[in-house]
Motif scaffolding. Sequence first.
Motif, PDB file in Angstrom:
ATOM      1  N   PRO A   1     -24.428-116.978 -37.207  1.00 44.97           N
ATOM      2  CA  PRO A   1     -23.430-116.117 -36.817  1.00 44.97           C
ATOM      3  C   PRO A   1     -22.056-116.625 -37.398  1.00 44.97           C
ATOM      4  O   PRO A   1     -22.013-117.758 -37.587  1.00 44.97           O
ATOM      5  N   CYS A   2     -21.425-115.623 -38.089  1.00 50.93           N
ATOM      6  CA  CYS A   2     -20.066-115.880 -38.570  1.00 50.93           C
ATOM      7  C   CYS A   2     -19.244-116.888 -37.646  1.00 50.93           C
ATOM      8  O   CYS A   2     -19.103-116.368 -36.498  1.00 50.93           O
ATOM      9  N   VAL A   3     -18.625-117.885 -38.083  1.00 43.46           N
ATOM     10  CA  VAL A   3     -17.815-118.646 -37.416  1.00 43.46           C
ATOM     11  C   VAL A   3     -16.212-118.093 -37.450  1.00 43.46           C
ATOM     12  O   VAL A   3     -15.943-117.483 -38.437  1.00 43.46           O
ATOM     13  N   VAL A   4     -15.459-117.898 -36.437  1.00 41.78           N
ATOM     14  CA  VAL A   4     -14.517-117.099 -36.215  1.00 41.78           C
ATOM     15  C   VAL A   4     -13.337-118.143 -36.082  1.00 41.78           C
ATOM     16  O   VAL A   4     -13.381-118.705 -34.885  1.00 41.78           O
ATOM     17  N   HIS A   5     -12.274-118.193 -36.869  1.00 40.35           N
ATOM     18  CA  HIS A   5     -11.026-118.923 -36.330  1.00 40.35           C
ATOM     19  C   HIS A   5      -9.786-117.938 -36.118  1.00 40.35           C
ATOM     20  O   HIS A   5      -9.490-117.157 -37.163  1.00 40.35           O
ATOM     21  N   LEU A   6      -9.204-118.074 -35.071  1.00 44.66           N
ATOM     22  CA  LEU A   6      -8.180-117.427 -34.718  1.00 44.66           C
ATOM     23  C   LEU A   6      -6.922-118.202 -34.864  1.00 44.66           C
ATOM     24  O   LEU A   6      -6.831-119.224 -34.269  1.00 44.66           O
ATOM     25  N   LEU A   7      -5.842-117.560 -35.557  1.00 50.07           N
ATOM     26  CA  LEU A   7      -4.455-118.474 -35.480  1.00 50.07           C
ATOM     27  C   LEU A   7      -3.217-117.325 -35.143  1.00 50.07           C
ATOM     28  O   LEU A   7      -3.307-116.316 -35.651  1.00 50.07           O
ATOM     29  N   SER A   8      -2.611-117.949 -34.370  1.00 55.63           N
ATOM     30  CA  SER A   8      -1.226-117.267 -34.038  1.00 55.63           C
ATOM     31  C   SER A   8      -0.203-117.794 -34.835  1.00 55.63           C
ATOM     32  O   SER A   8      -0.204-118.980 -35.051  1.00 55.63           O
ATOM     33  N   PHE A   9       0.608-116.996 -35.334  1.00 58.44           N
ATOM     34  CA  PHE A   9       1.787-117.281 -35.972  1.00 58.44           C
ATOM     35  C   PHE A   9       2.902-116.582 -35.967  1.00 58.44           C
ATOM     36  O   PHE A   9       2.821-115.379 -35.326  1.00 58.44           O
ATOM     37  N   GLY A  10       4.157-116.673 -36.365  1.00 55.88           N
ATOM     38  CA  GLY A  10       5.168-116.098 -36.408  1.00 55.88           C
ATOM     39  C   GLY A  10       5.823-115.314 -37.821  1.00 55.88           C
ATOM     40  O   GLY A  10       5.618-116.203 -38.811  1.00 55.88           O
ATOM     41  N   TYR A  11       6.037-114.136 -37.778  1.00 54.92           N
ATOM     42  CA  TYR A  11       6.470-113.588 -39.116  1.00 54.92           C
ATOM     43  C   TYR A  11       7.579-114.323 -39.583  1.00 54.92           C
ATOM     44  O   TYR A  11       7.890-114.596 -41.081  1.00 54.92           O
ATOM     45  N   ARG A  12       8.503-114.788 -38.793  1.00 54.25           N
ATOM     46  CA  ARG A  12       9.663-115.575 -39.115  1.00 54.25           C
ATOM     47  C   ARG A  12       9.535-116.904 -39.975  1.00 54.25           C
ATOM     48  O   ARG A  12      10.307-117.064 -40.885  1.00 54.25           O
TER      49      ARG A  12
END
Length: 210
Positions: free
Chosen positions: A84-95
């Motif tokens: 299965p495809c490995v998923v990397h989730l990244l939170s970020f600020g548009y600022r």
Amino acid sequence: RRRGADVELVFLDCRNDELRNRYRETRRVHPLAPAGTVDEGIRRERALLGEIAALADTTIDTSDLHANALRDTLVRHVSGGERPCVVHLLSFGYRYGVPGSADLLFDVRFLRNPHYEPALRPGTGLDPEVARYVLEDDRSREWMQRLEEFLDYLLHLYDGEGKAYLHVGIGCTGGRHRSVAVVEALARRLRETAPGREVSVAHRDASNLG
């Protein structure tokens, strides 16, 4: 094998005409015939590898396989199924700018913002009370359901295509509250519904106070 190890030899082969085409397309000379023809190099190569080919438990003809198809064939052979495809989730600020590595970007600035709640402002989306504020209203629940269904659909396609990694960016204004809460909730959901899938999480801007 004499020592009792479980060893399997997989030999990759190819038709001579396809080998000639590959050398022609890459404009490379055959290493076994640097001053001769590709056909001469192929003949020498087959003579050298003959004993190894004879020892092979499995031979895969790569003549009609493009790179992705070859990878899928090898993965299925080794694992007995597709990886299965490995998923990397990244939170970020548009600022602080959009992450350039993301395959998919989702903007969650329409969700309720804990920044305007004095008791919640110092925290991050990792704090349960902040996460509840972000996620537990009708708009957030509908958004999460639609996002999860969309990613389920995409991941099914990516798994079939053989995509190795999917980088998903979730952004809010500062990257401390909403995006962090969404990423954490999404990661939990993916791990629960697909136990064999590797899911990693990173919060790029959660420590920024600006």
